[in-house]
Design a protein around this motif. Structure first.
Motif: not given
Length: 487
Positions: A116, A120-121, A184, A186
């Motif tokens: 993850y 991410g998603k 990334r 995030r």
């Protein structure tokens, strides 16, 4: 002719023997590069990650326990549920998953956590086939039995976990390193945890901890971090990392020396222990040139100790207490996903002395489960103390003001924070038969597809049934996954 065949066979044996000897004498190749110069504003750190629309006011911490594929599937099911849970927050409807600020993981739970952090998603499209539904354990056994692997395993600085890390790097994480996670940029801040074999303390894969060793986390493969976090003693070997302490101009923060000086006075033993652990890694020379890491569950099998320290201490790399003191956090959600089991045993049906394997397995798991329970209880007590202080200050202000303006103390009141401690664990499955079925699942890296799907489903269900989660949804006017509440 016979003599010729014998000579060729001898030659092959000699070549193989030389190759094994070369492998055995091979020098150690570190899986972590050195850090040229300490840069406190660079690397994988909580404060450097972009928040986007993620609000500190609603601060969400999620922890994933160990337990092989069982733990990975349960954690993945909870991630699915968080994705499908929408909340009303500050005039916006958002997925609760988008408000997660920190994920702390152990062992099997580190695989969905790391994926993850990286993707991410996209985890929801890729991870099941890349990891959950794969015969990972069978693949690792085949790999270990391959003659090509024997040459590697003959080297003293190369073990079964190194072989596993290479497999994860190829088959799961596609060569990704922490540099990819940093790029990334995030939230959430994802912390994979291993255990330092020498000190028995938690070893988090964050740049603050690698600073102590003057090492650059950006160059570490995600697969190697996941392998270290899941290096279950006995079945897998420890992973070795090189310590370059003293080569990057690193200086300990001021609190470390103060904490060490407090040792004799016993003022704050927890802080002193953390300081001494930092010094053991950062001793110049270095005093410990190699650091051997084993399964994170040895130090903490639910991944909650690090977050608990962040909630209780201002001297922490990502101190939640500092944010609470600064009135940035008003609601603190701590979601513990615990895949611990309690397999049935016939041990107590016989007078026979328990065998070595039974004794070692029990010694490795039962104390950890008890420790995990105490850790969850400590979370509630820590937040209770924080809010009790706030109420005491408010009471003093009211009493003093009641005696007249000239007596009013006007003490600055600490900011009160609402805590929502949520637990997803097999222990809370209502049906005894179903509960026992889940609590007897093995700790392996390979489970039948239908079992994995049941774990995903029960993770979603247990989250929606948790009383604290339901309270949170009421406060946030949330929509439960699976249609538990109309949106």
């Amino acid at each position: 002719m016979l003599r010729s065949r014998i000579m060729r066979s001898c030659a092959r044996i000699a070549v193989l023997g030389c190759a094994l000897l070369v492998a055995a004498c091979a020098s150690f190749t570190p899986g972590n590069p050195p850090l040229a110069k300490h840069q406190p504003d660079a690397g994988y750190r909580f404060e450097r990650l972009e928040q986007g629309d993620n609000s500190d006011e609603l601060f969400v911490i999620v922890t994933f326990s160990g337990g092989g594929t069982r733990a990975a599937a349960l954690a993945y099911g909870v991630l699915e549920a968080l994705r499908d849970t929408t909340i009303e927050w500050r005039g916006r409807r958002v997925a609760l998953l988008d408000e997660v600020d920190v994920i702390s993981s152990i062992s099997g739970g580190s695989f969905p956590a790391a994926y993850y952090a990286l993707r991410g998603k996209q985890i929801f499209d890729e991870f099941p086939d890349r990891f959950l539904y794969r015969s990972v354990q069978s693949d690792l056994i085949k790999l270990a039995l391959s003659p090509a692997s024997w040459l590697k395993l003959a080297a003293p600085a190369y073990g079964r976990s190194d072989l596993a890390a290479e497999f994860y790097d190829r088959e799961v994480f596609a060569g990704a390193t922490y540099a990819d996670v940093i790029a990334r940029n995030r939230r959430p801040f994802v912390i994979l945890n291993a255990t330092d074999m020498t000190t028995g303390t938690q070893f988090p894969f964050i740049q603050d901890h690698f600073d102590l060793m003057c090492s650059d986390l950006a160059g570490v493969p995600l697969a190697r971090a996941a392998a270290a976090s899941s290096a279950f003693p006995g079945g897998l070997t420890a992973l070795t990392f090189q310590n370059y302490a003293g080569t990057c101009q690193y200086r300990q923060p001021a609190w470390v020396q103060l904490a060490v000086e407090d040792h004799a006075s016993r003022v704050n033993p927890r802080r002193t222990a953390r300081a001494e652990n930092r010094l053991s890694l950062a001793a110049e020379g270095p005093a410990r040139p190699y650091i051997h890491l084993t399964d994170g569950g040895v130090a903490d099998n639910i991944g909650l100790r690090g977050p608990l320290e962040a909630i209780a201490s201002t001297n922490h790399p990502w101190s939640v207490l500092q944010m609470m003191n600064g009135q940035k956090v008003s609601k603190l959600v701590v979601l513990v996903v615990n895949a611990a089991t309690s397999p049935a045993t016939g041990r107590d049906q016989s007078a026979s002395v328990p065998g070595l394997i039974d004794t070692l397995t029990t010694a490795a798991t039962v104390p950890l489960d008890n420790y995990s329970f105490d850790t969850v209880e400590l979370l509630g007590k820590t937040m209770g103390e924080f809010n009790t202080d706030a109420r005491l200050v408010e009471g003093c202000n009211r009493l003093s003001a009641g005696r007249g303006e000239q007596c009013a103390l006007k003490l600055p009141a600490p900011h009160k924070v609402d805590l929502y401690p949520i637990q997803v664990t097999f222990e809370y499955i209502a049906s005894p038969e179903e509960r026992n079925w889940f609590k007897n699942l093995p700790t392996t890296f390979e489970l039948p597809r239908e079992t994995i799907d049941k774990l995903r489903a029960v993770g979603r269900r247990l989250l929606s049934e948790d009383p604290q989660f339901q309270n949170l949804m009421k406060v946030l006017s949330g929509c439960l996954p699976g249609g538990g509440r109309a949106c």
